[in-house]
Design an enzyme around this catalytic site. Sequence first.
Site, PDB file in Angstrom:
ATOM      1  N   ASN A  88       2.595  -6.897   1.438  1.00  0.00           N
ATOM      2  CA  ASN A  88       2.905  -5.784   2.341  1.00  0.00           C
ATOM      3  C   ASN A  88       2.033  -5.944   3.576  1.00  0.00           C
ATOM      4  OD1 ASN A  88       3.236  -3.345   3.640  1.00  0.00           O
ATOM      5  ND2 ASN A  88       2.257  -2.115   2.040  1.00  0.00           N
ATOM      6  N   TRP A  89       2.636  -6.390   4.666  1.00  0.00           N
ATOM      7  CA  TRP A  89       1.849  -6.673   5.872  1.00  0.00           C
ATOM      8  C   TRP A  89       1.484  -5.394   6.637  1.00  0.00           C
ATOM      9  CZ3 TRP A  89       2.620 -11.743   9.058  1.00  0.00           C
ATOM     10  CH2 TRP A  89       2.440 -12.848   8.205  1.00  0.00           C
ATOM     11  N   LYS A  90       2.092  -4.266   6.251  1.00  0.00           N
ATOM     12  CA  LYS A  90       1.832  -2.995   6.941  1.00  0.00           C
ATOM     13  C   LYS A  90       2.013  -3.184   8.459  1.00  0.00           C
ATOM     14  CE  LYS A  90      -1.101  -1.756   3.090  1.00  0.00           C
ATOM     15  NZ  LYS A  90      -2.206  -0.990   2.557  1.00  0.00           N
ATOM     16  N   HIS A  94       5.634   4.214  -0.094  1.00  0.00           N
ATOM     17  CA  HIS A  94       4.230   3.783  -0.075  1.00  0.00           C
ATOM     18  C   HIS A  94       3.347   4.994   0.220  1.00  0.00           C
ATOM     19  CE1 HIS A  94       0.511   1.860   1.147  1.00  0.00           C
ATOM     20  NE2 HIS A  94       0.931   0.803   0.482  1.00  0.00           N
ATOM     21  N   GLU A 108       0.906   5.398   2.063  1.00  0.00           N
ATOM     22  CA  GLU A 108       0.611   5.627   3.485  1.00  0.00           C
ATOM     23  C   GLU A 108       1.762   6.364   4.166  1.00  0.00           C
ATOM     24  OE1 GLU A 108      -0.399   1.570   4.367  1.00  0.00           O
ATOM     25  OE2 GLU A 108      -2.241   1.799   3.188  1.00  0.00           O
ATOM     26  N   GLU A 119       0.340   2.060  -7.519  1.00  0.00           N
ATOM     27  CA  GLU A 119      -0.731   1.846  -6.556  1.00  0.00           C
ATOM     28  C   GLU A 119      -1.629   3.079  -6.497  1.00  0.00           C
ATOM     29  OE1 GLU A 119       0.362  -1.334  -3.483  1.00  0.00           O
ATOM     30  OE2 GLU A 119       1.121   0.554  -2.721  1.00  0.00           O
ATOM     31  N   GLY A 140      -6.893  -0.722  -0.091  1.00  0.00           N
ATOM     32  CA  GLY A 140      -7.714  -1.064   1.066  1.00  0.00           C
ATOM     33  C   GLY A 140      -9.180  -0.704   0.917  1.00  0.00           C
ATOM     34  N   SER A 154      -6.113  -3.378  -3.629  1.00  0.00           N
ATOM     35  CA  SER A 154      -7.266  -4.292  -3.593  1.00  0.00           C
ATOM     36  C   SER A 154      -7.116  -5.512  -4.496  1.00  0.00           C
ATOM     37  CB  SER A 154      -8.565  -3.534  -3.902  1.00  0.00           C
ATOM     38  OG  SER A 154      -8.825  -2.578  -2.901  1.00  0.00           O
ATOM     39  N   GLY A 168      -1.727  -5.931  -0.098  1.00  0.00           N
ATOM     40  CA  GLY A 168      -1.822  -5.569   1.315  1.00  0.00           C
ATOM     41  C   GLY A 168      -2.682  -6.565   2.069  1.00  0.00           C
ATOM     42  N   GLY A 169      -3.950  -6.215   2.258  1.00  0.00           N
ATOM     43  CA  GLY A 169      -4.860  -7.015   3.087  1.00  0.00           C
ATOM     44  C   GLY A 169      -4.856  -8.502   2.769  1.00  0.00           C
TER      45      GLY A 169
HETATM   46  P1  PGA Z   1      -4.427  -3.531  -0.333  1.00  0.00           P
HETATM   47  O1  PGA Z   1      -3.079  -2.701  -0.111  1.00  0.00           O
HETATM   48  O2  PGA Z   1      -4.094  -4.764  -1.115  1.00  0.00           O
HETATM   49  O3  PGA Z   1      -4.923  -3.849   1.050  1.00  0.00           O
HETATM   50  O4  PGA Z   1      -5.376  -2.643  -1.096  1.00  0.00           O
HETATM   51  C1  PGA Z   1      -2.108  -2.641  -1.125  1.00  0.00           C
HETATM   52  C2  PGA Z   1      -0.921  -1.828  -0.649  1.00  0.00           C
HETATM   53  O5  PGA Z   1      -1.109  -0.857   0.098  1.00  0.00           O
HETATM   54  O6  PGA Z   1       0.226  -2.143  -1.002  1.00  0.00           O
END
Ligand code: PGA
Length: 253
Positions: free
Chosen positions: A13-15, A99, A101, A169, A175, A215, A236-237
Amino acid sequence: MANVARKKLIAGNWKMNGLAASAPEFVRIVGASHGLKGKVDLAVFPPFTLLTSFATASRGAGVLVGGQDCHDKPSGAHTGDVSAEMIADAGGQGVILGHSERRADHGETDAEIRAKAEAARRAGLVAIVCVGETEAERKAGKERDIVGGQLAGSLPDDAAPAHVVVAYEPVWAIGTGLTPTLDQVAEMHGFIRAELASRFGEAAAAEFRVLYGGSVKPGNAAEILAAVDVDGALVGGASLKAEDFLAIANAAG
Ligand code: PGA
């Protein structure tokens, strides 16, 4: 529950990250995907601006490309929104929905996420539907109530393993570098699968893929991916660098 052949899925997930200059990173993932074919499924969800170019770059390779959200209507007066049909038209084959967010930043409700999941089905996209509790909810011992409620509200009645993937999640792990213990991961994944079984039946529940997200890094991927009922990761990251994303994929394969 018997573990039928659920191939692991590693989804990036590149956000709101990535410019045209990021394309080589994705091309590296596509290049390595041939060696992972058959062992693990790969998916990358770039921002909409990169969807078409990534979909074109992955043609013929085994990397599913998709969007990070969609509107529930196919078209119309909804400034700034993108429909599931538009994602498919741009070459996308999937979409991340609900998600945390988006639930937090845009106040998305379970009912809206469910309508979006129905739109994804209509457009032939695989939907990754995200659920997870906040830190305060876990501290209050409410994680099962919250996740159970999100599953009940966000998944359409005709959800099936071929076109719906669930991602657990925990919001406090996204994050932050924090991860649940392996026991906590296995417990929540077992709970999610039991919820899926009671709504969709044991046979379907045994086929649904339930990803863990929050994470996930090259250093912790192998142990998380080996936990019972974990069928992959939403990353994500660590998905922004091909090297890290591929290290996670290799830990799954
Ligand atoms: P993260 O994000 O790996 O940076 O913790 C995961 C996500 O939001 O899907």
